[in-house]
Motif scaffolding. Structure first.
Motif, PDB file in Angstrom:
ATOM      1  N   ASP A  38       0.844  -1.194   0.000  1.00 41.48           N
ATOM      2  CA  ASP A  38       0.000   0.000   0.000  1.00 41.48           C
ATOM      3  C   ASP A  38       0.881   1.246   0.000  1.00 41.48           C
ATOM      4  O   ASP A  38       2.102   1.160   0.094  1.00 41.48           O
ATOM      5  CB  ASP A  38      -0.846  -0.048   1.299  1.00 41.48           C
ATOM      6  CG  ASP A  38      -2.073   0.814   1.204  1.00 41.48           C
ATOM      7  OD1 ASP A  38      -2.857   0.582   0.273  1.00 41.48           O
ATOM      8  OD2 ASP A  38      -2.232   1.704   2.051  1.00 41.48           O
ATOM      9  N   GLU A  39       0.247   2.433  -0.080  1.00 42.93           N
ATOM     10  CA  GLU A  39       1.066   3.665  -0.026  1.00 42.93           C
ATOM     11  C   GLU A  39       1.721   3.845   1.338  1.00 42.93           C
ATOM     12  O   GLU A  39       2.706   4.575   1.460  1.00 42.93           O
ATOM     13  CB  GLU A  39       0.246   4.910  -0.399  1.00 42.93           C
ATOM     14  CG  GLU A  39      -0.923   5.218   0.484  1.00 42.93           C
ATOM     15  CD  GLU A  39      -2.244   4.718  -0.101  1.00 42.93           C
ATOM     16  OE1 GLU A  39      -3.294   5.212   0.319  1.00 42.93           O
ATOM     17  OE2 GLU A  39      -2.214   3.829  -0.953  1.00 42.93           O
ATOM     18  N   GLU A  45      -4.769  10.594  -6.050  1.00 40.97           N
ATOM     19  CA  GLU A  45      -3.417  10.839  -6.614  1.00 40.97           C
ATOM     20  C   GLU A  45      -3.441  10.722  -8.134  1.00 40.97           C
ATOM     21  O   GLU A  45      -2.747  11.448  -8.836  1.00 40.97           O
ATOM     22  CB  GLU A  45      -2.378   9.841  -6.071  1.00 40.97           C
ATOM     23  CG  GLU A  45      -2.276   9.757  -4.561  1.00 40.97           C
ATOM     24  CD  GLU A  45      -3.221   8.737  -3.976  1.00 40.97           C
ATOM     25  OE1 GLU A  45      -3.069   7.528  -4.262  1.00 40.97           O
ATOM     26  OE2 GLU A  45      -4.131   9.141  -3.242  1.00 40.97           O
TER      27      GLU A  45
END
Length: 320
Positions: free
Chosen positions: A63-64, A284
């Protein structure tokens, strides 16, 4: 309390003094907070007193937030090498396909430190269903309407069998609109009172929460409670989220429309779980992306919890 162990929460919501943190035997924290705490090294730091680090949901590496977990693990390995002290590191995940790669990253001895439990270990059998909605149109609203129709059929069927339902959507606004759509369809079919709300006499659990739900400043929460439903997302106040969780847990509401945040770590009983749609907006990228298979597995894991059910139903509704 019986073991005389002090457990403390160390997160953005809960600030601890240095003395309180050092007095605790177990700290429950987030990767971001632990990253900040351990960044300043030295013998007196909190990080140097840690003898066991457990990383739950270790698949978040993809994940980020993964970079934060990487830095925490790398810092721990570096500290172990330089100080020559032993620290135990445990990674846990219910949805991790490439567990061997993660074991290598955590420097696990694969012969005795790696444990894999397949679906055969699941204590509750899970029935998974996939429904593709063809709208024959590019019109998003028609497609949404079709999805709501399919969703209502599954929800009403589960309620007829006295099961609770969780409907997962992918936006905060979507929780309210889905609950509204279900209530409208139930009212049209004359099933709102019978299926969603239940009889007043038999439902003492519901009367227990009426006053608290009416007092809530969140008008949506009050409105949906009257229809026997609830909503849950990260934009709600902590008290409202907790109230919704308690009401669903006690059976005061039968249907809960929520976002995927509820699938991470909160154990609520739901025999039937529905994922409505697979398009998730990514700010994003400025566009919709497909829901990841890890998220699907994580959400499906909410269906049929061992201590509450003997079986579980999970349905994915998507457009194709």
């Amino acid at each position: 309390k019986g073991l005389e162990i002090i457990v403390r929460e160390l997160t953005g919501d809960m600030q601890l003094s240095r003395a309180e943190a050092e007095a605790a035997h177990i700290l429950v924290t987030t990767p971001e907070k632990w990253d900040v705490v351990t960044r300043k090294g030295g013998d007196g730091s909190l990080g140097s007193t840690c003898g066991l680090l457990i990383i739950d949901e270790v698949h978040l590496l993809a994940d980020e937030r993964g970079a934060v977990i990487e830095s925490v693990v790398a810092r721990l390995h570096r500290w172990v090498e330089s100080s020559q002290r032993q620290v135990r590191l445990i990674g846990l995940s219910a949805t991790l396909p490439n567990y061997e790669d993660v074991a290598t990253f955590l420097r696990v001895d694969k012969r005795k430190g790696l444990f894999f439990f397949g679906p055969e270990h699941r204590p509750v059998p899970l029935q998974q269903t996939f429904i593709g909605v063809t709208a024959h149109t590019k019109d998003r609203f028609k497609r949404e309407k079709k999805m709501d129709d399919v969703c209502y059929e599954i929800v009403s069927d589960a309620l007829r069998h006295w099961h609770q339902v969780m409907v997962f959507v992918h936006s905060r606004k979507g929780t309210g609109t889905t609950a509204k759509a279900l209530a409208e369809r139930a009212a049209m079919n004359g099933e709102l009172e019978r299926l969603f709300i239940g009889d007043e006499g038999e439902d003492d659990v519901r009367t227990k929460y009426i006053e608290r739900a009416e007092k809530s400043r969140n008008r949506e929460l009050t409105e949906h409670f009257r229809n026997g439903m609830g909503i849950h997302h990260a934009g709600m106040l902590r008290n409202d989220r907790r109230l919704t969780e308690q009401m669903f847990n006690d059976g005061a509401i039968k249907v809960l429309c929520c976002t995927a945040t509820l699938a991470w770590g909160i154990n609520l009983p739901a025999h039937t779980v529905i994922i409505k749609g697979t398009d998730v907006y990514m700010p994003e990228k400025g566009t919709n992306v497909d829901l990841s298979i890890l998220d699907v597995q994580q959400i499906f894991g909410r269906a049929g919890r061992p201590q509450f059910d003997t079986s579980g139903d999970a349905t994915l509704i998507t457009s194709h």
